[in-house]
Enzyme design. Structure first.
Site, mmCIF file in Angstrom:
data_model
loop_
_atom_site.group_PDB
_atom_site.id
_atom_site.type_symbol
_atom_site.label_atom_id
_atom_site.label_comp_id
_atom_site.label_asym_id
_atom_site.label_seq_id
_atom_site.Cartn_x
_atom_site.Cartn_y
_atom_site.Cartn_z
ATOM 1 N N ASP A 98 34.173 40.506 34.523
ATOM 2 C CA ASP A 98 35.169 40.418 35.583
ATOM 3 C C ASP A 98 35.707 38.990 35.622
ATOM 4 O O ASP A 98 34.945 38.033 35.485
ATOM 5 C CB ASP A 98 34.512 40.761 36.927
ATOM 6 C CG ASP A 98 35.350 41.712 37.751
ATOM 7 O OD1 ASP A 98 36.489 41.332 38.080
ATOM 8 O OD2 ASP A 98 34.867 42.809 38.059
ATOM 9 N N GLU A 257 43.676 44.380 37.250
ATOM 10 C CA GLU A 257 43.688 45.162 38.489
ATOM 11 C C GLU A 257 44.983 44.825 39.225
ATOM 12 O O GLU A 257 45.247 43.653 39.510
ATOM 13 C CB GLU A 257 42.477 44.799 39.355
ATOM 14 C CG GLU A 257 42.368 45.712 40.560
ATOM 15 C CD GLU A 257 41.623 45.104 41.740
ATOM 16 O OE1 GLU A 257 41.134 45.856 42.576
ATOM 17 O OE2 GLU A 257 41.557 43.853 41.839
ATOM 18 N N HIS A 330 34.009 50.290 42.471
ATOM 19 C CA HIS A 330 33.209 49.782 43.590
ATOM 20 C C HIS A 330 34.013 49.630 44.878
ATOM 21 O O HIS A 330 33.457 49.256 45.905
ATOM 22 C CB HIS A 330 32.604 48.433 43.184
ATOM 23 C CG HIS A 330 33.673 47.407 42.912
ATOM 24 N ND1 HIS A 330 34.527 47.482 41.825
ATOM 25 C CD2 HIS A 330 34.063 46.312 43.595
ATOM 26 C CE1 HIS A 330 35.367 46.476 41.860
ATOM 27 N NE2 HIS A 330 35.119 45.744 42.923
ATOM 28 N N ASP A 331 35.321 49.856 44.816
ATOM 29 C CA ASP A 331 36.163 49.735 46.015
ATOM 30 C C ASP A 331 36.593 51.097 46.559
ATOM 31 O O ASP A 331 37.256 51.166 47.598
ATOM 32 C CB ASP A 331 37.445 48.947 45.687
ATOM 33 C CG ASP A 331 37.168 47.501 45.330
ATOM 34 O OD1 ASP A 331 36.165 46.950 45.829
ATOM 35 O OD2 ASP A 331 37.947 46.935 44.535
HETATM 36 C C1 NOJ Z 1 39.360 43.442 44.174
HETATM 37 C C2 NOJ Z 1 37.908 43.703 43.961
HETATM 38 O O1 NOJ Z 1 37.752 44.867 43.217
HETATM 39 C C3 NOJ Z 1 37.287 43.773 45.326
HETATM 40 O O2 NOJ Z 1 35.974 44.259 45.302
HETATM 41 C C4 NOJ Z 1 37.371 42.407 45.941
HETATM 42 O O3 NOJ Z 1 36.899 42.452 47.261
HETATM 43 C C5 NOJ Z 1 38.803 41.879 45.948
HETATM 44 N N1 NOJ Z 1 39.515 42.141 44.731
HETATM 45 C C6 NOJ Z 1 38.804 40.400 46.155
HETATM 46 O O4 NOJ Z 1 38.310 39.762 45.026
#
Ligand code: NOJ
Length: 555
Positions: A98, A257, A330-331
């Site tokens: 990441d 992302e 994970h989000d």
């Molecule tokens: C996206 C990430 O996937 C998330 O988990 C994070 O809280 C935010 N960006 C901030 O880095």
């Protein structure tokens, strides 16, 4: 020479904190990942995307980095990391890390220096501004994690920008010295032999330098800053520079992302001729079950919206760029609880969802536990949740007058901790994740849903994924064929065709618990076709059973 190996690869995302704990501190670690590499090899994945393991105060589970070249002691050491790379590579598994460079932790030395004085050499590594004459923040921007996006700092009497938590100050990409430092750090990891980067909110890094106020939408306290940093003015220039200084000539993969990126943007980002990225993560299909005003404003999914959305991405990028394919990370909440049925038809609908996604063009991503059919979690008390986004939201919505039950419903449906409960390995205490107390409670259904159980059962979701991964490698039509949507208006069936020169695949997925008829012309075409994969034992080629997912090969 660079190649496009990622076009036939399947990526598996590991969220280290919740994967496998070997020390008993309740938090997963790198040795824990190494211990499970054979499990991943059995699944058949090609690439691991590792969520952040860098040194961090863990305000946002590692998406707040204090030191880019150190491993957080929670997860192990740099030796462990080197060993992971070695052990993964010896099994032909690549490792993508990441990259979080929209912001750092406020404990990063750059920020510690930056805060000291206005003339500190690191001051401009971040975005500092004077407040308005009345003392209010420079703009009305709201933070993605609630509250204002600006934090006042007494010492130098200015505000700094944080699009996420207060402890995640945004880096200033206008500063060429800062950019050089980031590229040097990226080269450090590349030289170690990692196979690419997943780039966190990378389309947020270029901010509109006029910093205008955002529109305040109804029910909101703050203005929407999105238009002033999503796909911002210099984004393509920065990505091309990064490519030139880091990625060029390296046989690696990159995935950005990108909330707020549309297919037209994605074409530019992922067209190889532009030398930016290999693929991006869209958020569009993950926003179809929300109303105006954001993810906490729930609305049931209309399958027709989902079909139309995938059609748009599949057809727009075909032959130009490249898609990434995902249901989970994970989000996001667990897909079987979201678009499937996590009770009566849990296994069936999990396989159907996998079929629907994995037969498309792009690189599929599997999030840990998806191969077990892991589900959302319900904690009774808000205090049991750990995610900063959820906790901040609870506070903000309570202040806005939302009733407690209403907020909890939103958390049950959309909270990020749904995805973050520990991996369920077996039936022992805490699902075999830890011998200590897990940092976030294990989902209580681990007695039935766990890795040991799926490995024992040849009909399990796990082996279904294994088959899908293998098919992608064997059949070029899956990675190359054109996409055509079928049964467009049907409210419960997602059907499409992948078209090659001399063959095609017909993919039929029933998103409901009722049987559904197949259009007559399609039924005729699949009548004598080979069935490539299905979650049903018996084929009825006139109708789909509840949550059936079947793929037919037509020559
Ligand atoms: C996206 C990430 O996937 C998330 O988990 C994070 O809280 C935010 N960006 C901030 O880095």
């Amino acid at each position: 020479m660079t190649t496009d190996w990622w076009k036939k690869s399947t990526v598996y995302q590991i969220y280290p904190k919740s994967f496998n704990d070997t020390t008993g501190n309740g938090v997963g670690d790198i040795p824990g990942i190494i211990a499970k590499l054979d499990y991943l090899k059995t699944l058949g994945i090609d690439v691991i995307w590792l969520s952040p393991v860098y040194d961090s105060p863990q305000e946002d589970n590692g998406y707040d980095i204090r030191h880019y070249r150190m491993i957080d002691a929670l997860f192990g050491s740099m030796e462990d990391m080197d060993k992971l790379l070695e052990e993964a590579n010896s099994r032909d598994i690549k490792v993508v890390m990441d990259l979080v460079v929209n912001h750092t932790s406020d404990e990063h030395t750059w920020f510690v220096e930056s805060k000291k004085r206005k003339d500190n050499p690191y001051r401009d590594y971040y975005i500092w501004k004077d407040g308005n004459p009345d003392g209010t923040p420079p703009t009305n921007w709201g933070s993605i994690f609630s509250g204002s996006a600006w934090k006042y700092d007494e010492k130098t009497a200015q505000y700094y920008l944080h699009l996420f938590a207060e402890k995640q100050p945004d880096l200033n990409w206008e500063n060429p010295d800062m950019r050089e430092d980031i590229y040097a750090m990226m080269n450090f990891w590349m030289d170690k032999g990692i196979d690419g980067f997943r780039m966190d909110v990378i389309n947020f890094i270029s901010k509109d330098q006029s910093f205008p106020d955002g529109e305040v939408k109804s029910g909101d306290k703050y203005g929407d800053p999105g238009p002033y940093f999503v796909n911002g003015p210099r984004i393509h220039e920065f990505l091309r520079e990064m490519h030139e200084k880091v990625l060029q000539g390296r046989d690696v993969m990159t995935v950005g992302e990108m909330p707020g990126a549309a297919p037209e943007d994605a074409k530019v980002y992922t067209d190889q001729a532009n030398e930016e990225l290999d693929m991006i993560f869209t958020f569009e299909h993950m926003s179809l079950d929300e109303q105006e005003g954001g993810k906490w404003n729930l609305k049931p999914l209309d399958l027709r919206d989902l079909k139309e959305n995938f059609e748009k991405w599949q057809t727009s990028l075909h032959g130009v760029g490249w898609n990434s394919l995902y249901w989970n990370n994970h989000d996001q909440p667990r897909i079987v609880s979201r678009f499937g049925d996590d009770r009566k038809y849990r296994e069936k609908s999990a396989k159907m969802l996998a079929t629907c996604l994995h037969m498309m063009q792009g690189t599929p991503y599997i999030y840990q536990g998806e191969e077990l059919g892991m589900t959302n979690v319900h904690f009774d008390r808000v205090e049991d949740y750990k995610d900063i986004e959820t906790l901040n939201m609870y506070k903000e919505k309570s202040e806005l007058g939302w009733p407690h039950e209403h907020i909890m419903e939103a958390i049950y449906a959309k909270g990020r901790d749904n995805a973050r409960t520990p991996m369920q390995w077996d039936t022992s205490e805490h699902a075999g994740f830890t011998e200590g107390t897990p940092w976030l409670p294990v989902n209580e259904n681990y007695q039935t849903i766990n890795a040991e159980a799926v490995l024992r059962d040849k009909q399990s979701i796990f082996y279904y994924y294994q088959k899908l991964i293998k098919l992608r490698k064997e059949r070029d039509i899956i990675s190359e064929g054109a996409f055509e949507l079928l049964m467009r208006e049907h409210p419960n069936v997602f059907a499409y065709e992948r078209i090659g020169e001399e063959e095609s695949l017909v993919v039929l997925c029933n998103f409901s618990s009722e049987a559904q008829e197949i259009d007559a012309d399609i039924a005729t075409r699949i009548k004598d076709a080979d069935r490539l994969i299905s979650n049903e034992n018996q084929g009825n080629r006139m109708a789909l059973r509840p949550y059936e997912g079947s793929v037919y090969h037509i020559t």
